[in-house]
Write a protein that holds these residues in place. Structure first.
Motif, PDB file in Angstrom:
ATOM      1  N   HIS A 268       0.967  -1.073   0.343  1.00 52.66           N
ATOM      2  CA  HIS A 268       0.010  -0.218  -0.003  1.00 52.66           C
ATOM      3  C   HIS A 268       1.171   0.822   0.057  1.00 52.66           C
ATOM      4  N   ILE A 269       0.196   2.517  -0.708  1.00 52.28           N
ATOM      5  CA  ILE A 269       0.877   3.380  -0.480  1.00 52.28           C
ATOM      6  C   ILE A 269       1.326   3.504   1.380  1.00 52.28           C
TER       7      ILE A 269
ATOM      8  N   ASP B  47      -4.609   3.911   3.243  1.00 57.34           N
ATOM      9  CA  ASP B  47      -4.748   4.296   2.235  1.00 57.34           C
ATOM     10  C   ASP B  47      -6.462   3.661   1.148  1.00 57.34           C
ATOM     11  N   ARG B  48      -7.297   4.069   2.204  1.00 60.44           N
ATOM     12  CA  ARG B  48      -8.672   3.790   2.386  1.00 60.44           C
ATOM     13  C   ARG B  48      -9.108   2.242   1.399  1.00 60.44           C
TER      14      ARG B  48
ATOM     15  N   ASN C  73       4.007   0.514   5.534  1.00 61.78           N
ATOM     16  CA  ASN C  73       3.551  -0.146   4.506  1.00 61.78           C
ATOM     17  C   ASN C  73       4.403  -1.091   3.529  1.00 61.78           C
ATOM     18  N   THR C  74       4.804  -2.136   4.151  1.00 60.96           N
ATOM     19  CA  THR C  74       4.951  -3.523   3.247  1.00 60.96           C
ATOM     20  C   THR C  74       3.724  -4.709   3.417  1.00 60.96           C
ATOM     21  N   CYS C  75       4.621  -6.224   3.570  1.00 54.61           N
ATOM     22  CA  CYS C  75       3.591  -7.042   3.407  1.00 54.61           C
ATOM     23  C   CYS C  75       4.528  -8.394   3.191  1.00 54.61           C
TER      24      CYS C  75
END
Length: 423
Positions: free
Chosen positions: A94-95, A116-117, A416-418
């Motif tokens: 995601h951002i 980021d919705r 922001n990473t997985c």
């Protein structure tokens, strides 16, 4: 009176059990025989005789089939994998930071929610993004698959709504409106007919999956509801609140059955055991409490008795059978307890930052902890030893999950990473 006619046996590995599929009045039904206390040392004949005695639907003619099934369950219990997990994929998911991640039951898909919705659906085996679920107007905070089916996804947002999606196509079924403030926790019941949502507006709501309508509001808490969980049969739900209490509710009527009072601080986490006879709650007051569901009585309090946590308890969880439970704390340790005796079996020491998430693998042989020190650790539940550190995230990890087989792990971080790990 038509007698039930046994059609076939199904195996359930975690927790161990045999599911009977039978026909009665022309309808296909299921009944489970739970073997929660099965151990690799058990004598197959003794187990088989016990099952035959307690279940009239299984005749002596099925003894051989039953033996094979019990052997399979024992075999699965014995394969204690001691392989290490290795990094399989890093997803720039995601951002903005992630909030939560979750697997479907088969483990071939997982979802991530974000500031980021959006909620994204991923293919575990390729690391490819399958769908982006867009439409929320604020943070997507709470997310879940309708396991074991895995064909629906629910997302709860700070925009006060909840959305139900088709997991295969990414299509939106319904937007559930009714909460006055942010939705911070949610769950499907095991039958996938009801969604429960918990909100900062001090209420939980139950919604009909089929129609997308509100069934009832669970009223009684005087502060935010931050945790909720259905029991295995789906007829009860537990909520944990910042008002220091947990409550057990009757799902059909929406009535509060018990208020579990005793914590001297906000409740952070709650869960039923598999049998639905006990539940555990963790609190900012540094303790976790074990409760009897039938009476609503507190069975034991684990606290600063030389072997308790010295800071807030942030997460609690039972293993698949309910024999043990684990608590994770801001004091950088996790603790494994024997459910029956309440005794602390192991203090898991090694992290250098608070542990916000903890869970057992399905086999109950390992515990994973996610910490603000940017690492996850895997622990042996028998010895309390640290088996492995999962390193590489560049910011705190607040989400970690095993798949149903226990051979994949996902970790979600503020970076922001997985990351997907496999053994």
């Amino acid at each position: 009176m038509s007698h039930p006619k046994l059609k076939k046996f199904l195996l359930r590995y975690y927790p161990p059990g045999i599911i009977l599929e039978y026909e009665q009045h022309g309808q296909l039904m299921q009944k489970s025989i739970d073997l929660l206390n099965l151990t690799p040392d058990d004598d197959v004949e003794v187990v088989v005789n016990q099952v035959l005695r307690q279940e009239p639907m299984i005749g002596e003619s099925r003894r051989e089939t039953l033996q094979k099934l019990v052997f399979k369950l024992l075999d699965k219990l014995q394969t204690q994998d001691h392989q290490d997990f290795t990094l399989f994929k890093v997803l720039r998911a995601h951002i903005l930071p992630l909030t939560n991640c979750a697997f479907n039951k088969s483990g071939d898909r997982f979802i991530t929610g974000s500031y980021d919705r959006t909620c994204k659906v991923w293919n575990t085996f390729t690391g490819d993004e399958v769908h982006t679920l867009e439409g929320h107007k604020n943070v997507v905070y709470a997310i879940a698959f309708n396991n074991p089916f895995g064909d629906k996804i629910v997302t709860g947002s700070f925009d006060k709504t909840c959305k139900l999606w088709d997991a295969h196509t990414g299509q939106l079924y319904y937007t559930l409106r009714g909460h006055a403030t942010e939705i911070v926790c949610l769950s499907f019941n095991p039958q996938s007919t009801i969604i429960a949502t918990g909100s900062m507006d001090n209420t939980a709501k139950l919604w009909d999956v089929e129609r997308g309508t509100e069934l009832c509001t669970l009223l009684g808490h005087t502060a935010e509801i931050v945790s909720l969980c259905f029991n295995t049969t789906g007829d009860q739900i537990i909520t944990g609140s910042f008002d220091h209490d947990s409550k057990i509710w009757d799902v059909r009527s929406g009535r509060c059955i018990h208020t579990l009072s005793g914590h001297r601080g906000e409740v952070s986490s709650t869960q039923f055991n598999y049998a639905g006879s006990l539940c555990v709650s963790g609190s900012i007051d540094r303790t976790c409490r074990l409760w009897d569901v039938g009476s609503g009585r507190c069975m034991s309090v684990r606290q600063g008795d030389g072997q308790g946590h010295t800071d807030e308890v942030l997460d609690v969880c039972f293993d698949a059978t309910g024999k043990r439970f684990v608590s994770a704390s801001a004091d950088s340790t996790a603790r494994i307890y024997n459910t029956m005796t309440g005794q602390c079996l192991h203090a898991l020491v090694g992290h250098e930052g608070e542990i916000s998430k903890v869970s057992f693998n399905p086999q109950g042989s390992k515990v994973i902890t996610a910490s603000s020190d940017k690492t996850c650790r895997l622990w042996d539940t028998e010895t309390g030893d640290c088996l492995q550190m999962l390193e590489g995230h560049t910011d705190e990890i607040f989400s970690c999950a095993f798949n149903y087989e226990g051979d994949f792990i996902i970790t979600g971080s503020k970076d922001n990473t997985c990351r997907i790990w496999r053994c």
